[in-house]
Scaffold this motif. Sequence first.
Motif, PDB file in Angstrom:
ATOM      1  N   HIS A   1      12.998  12.567 -20.833  1.00 56.48           N
ATOM      2  CA  HIS A   1      11.704  11.969 -21.126  1.00 56.48           C
ATOM      3  C   HIS A   1      11.801  10.833 -22.156  1.00 56.48           C
ATOM      4  O   HIS A   1      11.350   9.710 -21.925  1.00 56.48           O
ATOM      5  CB  HIS A   1      10.781  13.083 -21.631  1.00 56.48           C
ATOM      6  CG  HIS A   1       9.499  12.600 -22.197  1.00 56.48           C
ATOM      7  ND1 HIS A   1       8.545  12.001 -21.413  1.00 56.48           N
ATOM      8  CD2 HIS A   1       9.011  12.626 -23.451  1.00 56.48           C
ATOM      9  CE1 HIS A   1       7.516  11.681 -22.179  1.00 56.48           C
ATOM     10  NE2 HIS A   1       7.773  12.049 -23.413  1.00 56.48           N
TER      11      HIS A   1
ATOM     12  N   ARG B   1       5.458  28.020 -18.871  1.00 52.90           N
ATOM     13  CA  ARG B   1       5.863  28.796 -17.693  1.00 52.90           C
ATOM     14  C   ARG B   1       5.972  30.281 -18.027  1.00 52.90           C
ATOM     15  O   ARG B   1       5.477  31.137 -17.310  1.00 52.90           O
ATOM     16  CB  ARG B   1       7.224  28.307 -17.200  1.00 52.90           C
ATOM     17  CG  ARG B   1       7.150  27.530 -15.913  1.00 52.90           C
ATOM     18  CD  ARG B   1       8.533  27.124 -15.481  1.00 52.90           C
ATOM     19  NE  ARG B   1       8.698  25.690 -15.527  1.00 52.90           N
ATOM     20  CZ  ARG B   1       9.880  25.084 -15.611  1.00 52.90           C
ATOM     21  NH1 ARG B   1      10.997  25.775 -15.691  1.00 52.90           N
ATOM     22  NH2 ARG B   1       9.947  23.778 -15.606  1.00 52.90           N
TER      23      ARG B   1
ATOM     24  N   GLN C   1       7.014  22.828 -21.497  1.00 54.08           N
ATOM     25  CA  GLN C   1       7.088  23.289 -20.108  1.00 54.08           C
ATOM     26  C   GLN C   1       7.584  24.719 -20.000  1.00 54.08           C
ATOM     27  O   GLN C   1       6.999  25.555 -19.310  1.00 54.08           O
ATOM     28  CB  GLN C   1       8.046  22.399 -19.325  1.00 54.08           C
ATOM     29  CG  GLN C   1       7.373  21.206 -18.712  1.00 54.08           C
ATOM     30  CD  GLN C   1       8.371  20.292 -18.047  1.00 54.08           C
ATOM     31  OE1 GLN C   1       9.505  20.677 -17.773  1.00 54.08           O
ATOM     32  NE2 GLN C   1       7.981  19.080 -17.786  1.00 54.08           N
ATOM     33  N   ARG C   2       8.694  24.982 -20.703  1.00 53.86           N
ATOM     34  CA  ARG C   2       9.290  26.307 -20.580  1.00 53.86           C
ATOM     35  C   ARG C   2       8.403  27.384 -21.191  1.00 53.86           C
ATOM     36  O   ARG C   2       8.251  28.464 -20.639  1.00 53.86           O
ATOM     37  CB  ARG C   2      10.666  26.341 -21.248  1.00 53.86           C
ATOM     38  CG  ARG C   2      11.684  25.444 -20.607  1.00 53.86           C
ATOM     39  CD  ARG C   2      12.044  25.966 -19.216  1.00 53.86           C
ATOM     40  NE  ARG C   2      13.225  25.275 -18.744  1.00 53.86           N
ATOM     41  CZ  ARG C   2      14.466  25.747 -18.870  1.00 53.86           C
ATOM     42  NH1 ARG C   2      14.678  26.912 -19.443  1.00 53.86           N
ATOM     43  NH2 ARG C   2      15.484  25.060 -18.424  1.00 53.86           N
TER      44      ARG C   2
ATOM     45  N   ALA D   1      11.713  16.221 -18.173  1.00 56.48           N
ATOM     46  CA  ALA D   1      11.480  16.493 -19.589  1.00 56.48           C
ATOM     47  C   ALA D   1      12.721  16.204 -20.419  1.00 56.48           C
ATOM     48  O   ALA D   1      12.651  15.651 -21.514  1.00 56.48           O
ATOM     49  CB  ALA D   1      11.060  17.951 -19.775  1.00 56.48           C
ATOM     50  N   ARG D   2      13.871  16.569 -19.887  1.00 55.95           N
ATOM     51  CA  ARG D   2      15.121  16.373 -20.617  1.00 55.95           C
ATOM     52  C   ARG D   2      15.371  14.883 -20.886  1.00 55.95           C
ATOM     53  O   ARG D   2      15.874  14.512 -21.933  1.00 55.95           O
ATOM     54  CB  ARG D   2      16.274  16.978 -19.811  1.00 55.95           C
ATOM     55  CG  ARG D   2      17.600  17.012 -20.519  1.00 55.95           C
ATOM     56  CD  ARG D   2      18.625  17.833 -19.768  1.00 55.95           C
ATOM     57  NE  ARG D   2      18.465  19.267 -19.984  1.00 55.95           N
ATOM     58  CZ  ARG D   2      18.808  19.906 -21.106  1.00 55.95           C
ATOM     59  NH1 ARG D   2      19.315  19.229 -22.108  1.00 55.95           N
ATOM     60  NH2 ARG D   2      18.645  21.188 -21.228  1.00 55.95           N
TER      61      ARG D   2
ATOM     62  N   MET E   1       8.806  17.979 -24.692  1.00 55.23           N
ATOM     63  CA  MET E   1       8.261  18.208 -23.353  1.00 55.23           C
ATOM     64  C   MET E   1       8.912  19.432 -22.698  1.00 55.23           C
ATOM     65  O   MET E   1       8.253  20.247 -22.059  1.00 55.23           O
ATOM     66  CB  MET E   1       8.521  16.965 -22.516  1.00 55.23           C
ATOM     67  CG  MET E   1       7.618  16.822 -21.332  1.00 55.23           C
ATOM     68  SD  MET E   1       7.816  15.146 -20.692  1.00 55.23           S
ATOM     69  CE  MET E   1       7.364  15.377 -19.016  1.00 55.23           C
ATOM     70  N   MET E   2      10.244  19.527 -22.892  1.00 53.38           N
ATOM     71  CA  MET E   2      10.964  20.687 -22.366  1.00 53.38           C
ATOM     72  C   MET E   2      10.415  21.980 -22.942  1.00 53.38           C
ATOM     73  O   MET E   2      10.175  22.951 -22.226  1.00 53.38           O
ATOM     74  CB  MET E   2      12.426  20.590 -22.807  1.00 53.38           C
ATOM     75  CG  MET E   2      13.394  20.346 -21.724  1.00 53.38           C
ATOM     76  SD  MET E   2      14.945  19.838 -22.485  1.00 53.38           S
ATOM     77  CE  MET E   2      15.651  21.395 -22.891  1.00 53.38           C
TER      78      MET E   2
END
Lengths: 541, 231
Positions: B99, A127, A123-124, B96-97, A119-120
């Motif tokens: 999650h 962006r 997202q990054r 997110a971290r 997920m990280m």
Amino acid sequence: MSRINYHKLSVLIADDFSSFRNTVNGMLLNLGVTNISMASNGEEVIEKCANTHFDVILCDYDLGPGRNGQHVLEELRFRNSITRRNIFIMVSAESSRNIVMSAYDCEPDDYLMKPITAMMLQQRMTRQLVQREVLNPAYQALDRGDLASASDCLIDLSLADNRYSVMAQKLLGQVFIEQGELQKAEKLYTRALEIRPLDWARLGLAKVKQIRGDLETAGDWLSKIVEENPLFLPAYDVLADNWEKKGNKKETQKAVERAVEVSPMSILRQKRLADVAQENGDIHAELEARRRTVRLGRLSCYGTFDDQLDYVRTVSVALNEGVSVSGDIQDEVKVMMQESQHKYGLGKTQVAQCHLLEGRVSANTGKEAQARLSLQQADDLMKNEKHIDAEIDRIELLLALGEEKQANFILRELKEHFSDTEEALEKLDKYLEEPASEVNRALVAKVNREGIDLYNGSQFDEALLCFDRAKKLFPKHVGLHLNIVQSLIGKLMLVPNDHDVIKECEAALADVDTLIDAGHSQHPRYLTLRNKIRDIIEEQI
Amino acid sequence: MTDSKPSIDFSTVLASSVHDMKNSVGMLLASLENLIQETPPKNEEEAKRFTVLQYEASRINGELIQLLTLYRMDDSVLPVRVDQHYIIDVLEDQVARNHLLVETSEISMSLQCDEDLNWYYDIDLIGSVVHNVVLNCVRYTKSKIEISAEVEGEYLCITVADDGPGYPASMLQKPSGLLEDAADVNDGGTHLGLYFAEKIANLHTQHNLRGFIKLENGGSLGGGVFKLYIP
């Protein structure tokens, strides 16, 4: 977030651990990315990026032995393998981005702290990709060198008041400065500062002041920025420039030293430190900086063969001045020269320079036979060819061997040989009594005029400063030396009892004594000045 | 021979070993995530174990990062890089971290923040504060965690609320500074996290205002409420 079409993206994953590469690969596949490449070390990244355009490069900071992620980024930018339009994301287990990044000069677009989750990553990446899309017209114009179009794009973006406007403002400030639109740049920075004292805007405004010649204000601001945020590296560079423009080399060195303390990994700052320390005659600082430059140069695209030569030259000067140099320097030099032959594929002249410098270190450590052998090796290589840099290394070796007569003979030959090459003459001037190049002739004349004016106005200390500065550049210039003696006499007449001044007079006389003999045209002047000093001292007793 | 031993700077030794430990825990967390992905838990029991492993490793990681940051703060090499950032970015990063952790422990985490809300702060430092607070909530909450942000007067306020039992009365009175009070250490934690949060908040200043933290009970979820104010 859904604007990005992941199917069309090309991504490069660089990490020395295959497990991490596979994990990230899995995450990207889930996002729909199919065009994925892998690299397991720095060399591979550089090679792949030279041939292929990647939209996103996910590069681990730690790439095993050899180059790290920052070296890779530096080299990719250096080779123009990537531009602003590629997204470079650094991945690292380090907790603080500042610790990883502040040690270097180029910043990645983003920074991801391990452990990363799918997920990280999404997202990054999203962006960054959206941001790139928004700024792309400006980036394209900048890559074309079309500043006018770039500033048009950026003006629109910076007025939009959204998440890209600050980014656009930062870029726009730089573009304005590059265009010479100082008033616009000043307005932009001032407006940003109305909201907060942000470092980027303060630095920008200081730069504008500096370009306008208001060095006082620029200096005040810059000192304040580094005092409040000692890790803000770009401010030190501009501060060092500011002192340099003011002609204060000591403070220039201090500013570079502080930056180097924060960021010892930056090879370019180490080089700058070495050069300014050399100008200041600070052999200890110069030696350390040159040594670090060579060490950093092993992995950096900014490392050159000349760095190695400069290091050995500095070692020789240090040995000559009795500065202790740690380690087995001779062995170190030998290994280094062999390494650079291998790494840089040296030509004949450069190999000869290696021999000459090895010889110089031998001579400085009392190994005369070895030094003469090195000299012979260089001569055999060069035969009758003359290359100015190698010739100067030869002169230095001869001087280190105590062969002044031969050195002077060669100097006369070289002056003749290079009489049409201004650049070569400038390099020779340091060893000549009278400068041979146009530039330096003019410089000596100017300094002498200034010094004599000061002397005539009885400003002896100022006159001495002036002559001393020139003496550093032309240590063999007899006229300058005698002007120093004469200024000291002027000072001594004001304070006849001052033992320090008497000592300085005697030292200055001794300097001249080593330069001239009875047949020299300036000898009578020398005798006159010497007698005058004797008279003053005797009068006192 | 003299009796004096070469003195070692213990804080430096500690800091460098903390640094090593943190890198190891980072590796551990990464491998753990791989493991969970490659061999998903087969039953509830296994899922629980994974959660415990992951949670405790994250906690160690978080604490080590705090220690390092505090050390750097003390050594005055902690840079505060204040710039304009969108709040949603830093909050989404923390969601997110954590999650996977939240997913495996069956807690629902929600985020309420205006997409256009932006403020001036150090994104890394504030991110690590929120991260620690969220981790703490995972431990104490029953089923929900809510992260939100809004502007209150001259301050940005980031709130992390849960539906757990809330903070004990002693902590509500003086949220930080408990570190010096040895008696309180026995009740389950050093509150290093809150001390850290307060310090980071304090580092953010604007005009005469200084950042701070506040603890409450109740809120929208009826549990503990952590509030971080940045001027």
